[in-house]
Write a protein that holds these residues in place. Sequence first.
Motif, PDB file in Angstrom:
ATOM      1  N   UNK A 102       0.961  -1.121   0.278  1.00 26.06           N
ATOM      2  CA  UNK A 102      -0.186  -0.104   0.023  1.00 26.06           C
ATOM      3  C   UNK A 102       0.801   1.316   0.133  1.00 26.06           C
ATOM      4  N   UNK A 103       0.204   2.537  -0.390  1.00 26.15           N
ATOM      5  CA  UNK A 103       0.993   3.618  -0.243  1.00 26.15           C
ATOM      6  C   UNK A 103       0.597   4.311   1.191  1.00 26.15           C
ATOM      7  N   UNK A 104       1.562   4.765   2.044  1.00 19.58           N
ATOM      8  CA  UNK A 104       1.442   5.322   3.156  1.00 19.58           C
ATOM      9  C   UNK A 104       1.543   7.001   2.987  1.00 19.58           C
ATOM     10  N   UNK A 105       0.325   7.543   3.399  1.00 23.47           N
ATOM     11  CA  UNK A 105       0.426   8.965   3.027  1.00 23.47           C
ATOM     12  C   UNK A 105       0.392   9.735   4.408  1.00 23.47           C
ATOM     13  N   UNK A 106       1.251  10.707   4.862  1.00 23.46           N
ATOM     14  CA  UNK A 106       1.024  11.213   6.063  1.00 23.46           C
ATOM     15  C   UNK A 106       1.366  12.655   6.106  1.00 23.46           C
ATOM     16  N   UNK A 107       0.262  13.384   6.457  1.00 24.11           N
ATOM     17  CA  UNK A 107       0.172  14.844   6.111  1.00 24.11           C
ATOM     18  C   UNK A 107       0.608  15.762   7.289  1.00 24.11           C
ATOM     19  N   UNK A 134       3.774  17.065   3.589  1.00 23.62           N
ATOM     20  CA  UNK A 134       3.347  15.826   3.688  1.00 23.62           C
ATOM     21  C   UNK A 134       4.553  14.863   3.115  1.00 23.62           C
ATOM     22  N   UNK A 135       4.156  13.626   3.488  1.00 25.74           N
ATOM     23  CA  UNK A 135       5.340  12.522   2.666  1.00 25.74           C
ATOM     24  C   UNK A 135       4.544  11.373   2.367  1.00 25.74           C
ATOM     25  N   UNK A 136       4.837  10.709   1.431  1.00 22.17           N
ATOM     26  CA  UNK A 136       4.405   9.467   0.610  1.00 22.17           C
ATOM     27  C   UNK A 136       5.553   8.294   0.953  1.00 22.17           C
ATOM     28  N   UNK A 137       5.172   7.179   1.406  1.00 21.07           N
ATOM     29  CA  UNK A 137       5.960   5.951   1.313  1.00 21.07           C
ATOM     30  C   UNK A 137       5.345   5.129   0.547  1.00 21.07           C
ATOM     31  N   UNK A 138       5.932   4.131  -0.290  1.00 21.22           N
ATOM     32  CA  UNK A 138       5.325   2.938  -0.744  1.00 21.22           C
ATOM     33  C   UNK A 138       5.824   1.666  -0.161  1.00 21.22           C
ATOM     34  N   UNK A 185      -6.941  11.285   0.029  1.00 14.04           N
ATOM     35  CA  UNK A 185      -5.794  10.826  -0.531  1.00 14.04           C
ATOM     36  C   UNK A 185      -5.368   9.424   0.338  1.00 14.04           C
ATOM     37  N   UNK A 186      -6.262   9.061   1.096  1.00 16.94           N
ATOM     38  CA  UNK A 186      -6.123   7.752   2.017  1.00 16.94           C
ATOM     39  C   UNK A 186      -4.935   7.881   3.006  1.00 16.94           C
ATOM     40  N   UNK A 187      -4.756   9.192   3.266  1.00 18.15           N
ATOM     41  CA  UNK A 187      -3.816   9.450   4.208  1.00 18.15           C
ATOM     42  C   UNK A 187      -4.081   9.778   5.624  1.00 18.15           C
ATOM     43  N   UNK A 188      -3.269   9.962   6.523  1.00 22.57           N
ATOM     44  CA  UNK A 188      -3.397  10.355   7.894  1.00 22.57           C
ATOM     45  C   UNK A 188      -3.241  11.982   8.150  1.00 22.57           C
TER      46      UNK A 188
END
Length: 379
Positions: free
Chosen positions: A288-293, A298-302, A323-326
Motif C-alpha cells: 500500500x501507499x502510506x500518506x502522512x500529512x 506531507x510525505x508518501x512512502x510505498x 488521498x487515503x492519508x493520515x
Amino acid sequence: MEIRTSRPEDVDQVEKLVVSRHDPSDGVDARLLMTDPEAGCDWVGVADDGGRIVSTATLMDETVTLAGRDIPTGQVEQVATDTAYEGRGLVRELMGWAHDRSAERGHLLQLVMGVPYFYRQFGYAYAIPVRQNRALLSRPGPVAGHVIRRATEADIPALQELQDRAQRDAGLRMGHTTPCWRWLLNRTGSLTWIVERDGVPVATGRSTPEEEGDVVLGEIAGDDDGVKALVAELRPAEVGERHPALEPHLAPRNPELDQVMVRVPDVPALFEHLRPVFAERLRGHAPDDVVLSFYRTHVRFHWDGEDLGPGEWGGTMQGPGAQGGAGIAPDLLAPLLFGPHGMDGLRRIFPDVYPGPKKDLMLKLFPPVTSDLLTFYLP
C-alpha cells in the motif's frame, strides 16, 4: 554580549553561576562535565558580558533507542541565568546555540526536562512519561545474605548490565553512557548503590543524599531479593515506580503526569532514520501507499509488503483523508512517535491527529510506546 562555547578558563564562573541558581551539587556536576576528557567545555554554552559569564546551558550527548533502532540525541541540562540578566532573551540565544551544536553532532532529537511550558517556546512538546516517585508505605523485611555498598567506577560494567536487563522490554529506552556513569559515581547530588549476593552484583539503585532530607530512591534494577534488600537498608521515603516487586509497598499513583519534552528538528531526516522501524511494524500488511500529512508538508512512502521505500516529500496537504492519508499536527509528532497513546489514543484527544481511511495501517505504524529513560538528574 557574546553567545559562545565555553572555555577551560570559564569553569569557575560557570560553577558559581549554576550554584547560585540551583544547588551546590549542581556546581560539582558542571565542573565534572567541563573537565571530563570525553565531554569538556565543548558541551557548555555561555553568555559572556565582557568577561563575565551571566548565562549558561549544557548539551549532553545521549542515545534514545526506539524498537531497537538507536537515535542520536541531545539533552539540554543545567540552564542558569544571573538574576540581574533575566528577561533579556539569553536562554533563547543559548537554546539556539544548543540546537546548532546538536545538529553538528548529528542528533535527530533533543530532550529537556524542567520549567513547565517554558521550553515549548523553542519547539519542544510534552511526549514521554516520567516514572513517578511514590511514597513507600511499608518496607520489605530484611533479606539475609546481601551486601549493600556505594558503587565505584570498577562497577560500571555490572551497573550497565543490570540496567540493560531492566530496560529490555521497553519500546523506547535511554541508558547512561560510560562517561555519564563516571560523573554519576563522582557527583555529590546523588549516590549510586550496588547490591551483592555471594560476591555477585544482583541489584542497583540511585538515591538522593540523606542530608538533603527524605531519601528518594530511583533507577532501581535487579532481582527481587536484591531490590528488597536495598530498600530495606536505605529506608527511602519515596521510590521510583520501576520494579514490580515493590508495587505492594508503594502509595497509589499520582494522577498528575510529568513528561520529558522532545524536539524534532528535521522531520524528514528522522523519518528516514526510522524507516526500518516503520517497515518492521508493517510486516504482514498488504502492499500500500502510506500518506502522512503534517498539513503544511506531507510525505508518501510505498510499502511493497517487504520494504518501505524512501519518503517522497511535498508541500501543503490540508485534506489527507481524500488521498487515503493520515493527518498529524506537527506539534504532536513527538508524542505520536514516542508517547504512550499512539495514533489511536491521540486521535481521541486531538481532532488534528487522525488515521484517515486506512485506520488499520496507521495504527500499526504508530502504536503506543512504553518507555524507560535514565536521565542524569533523578526525577
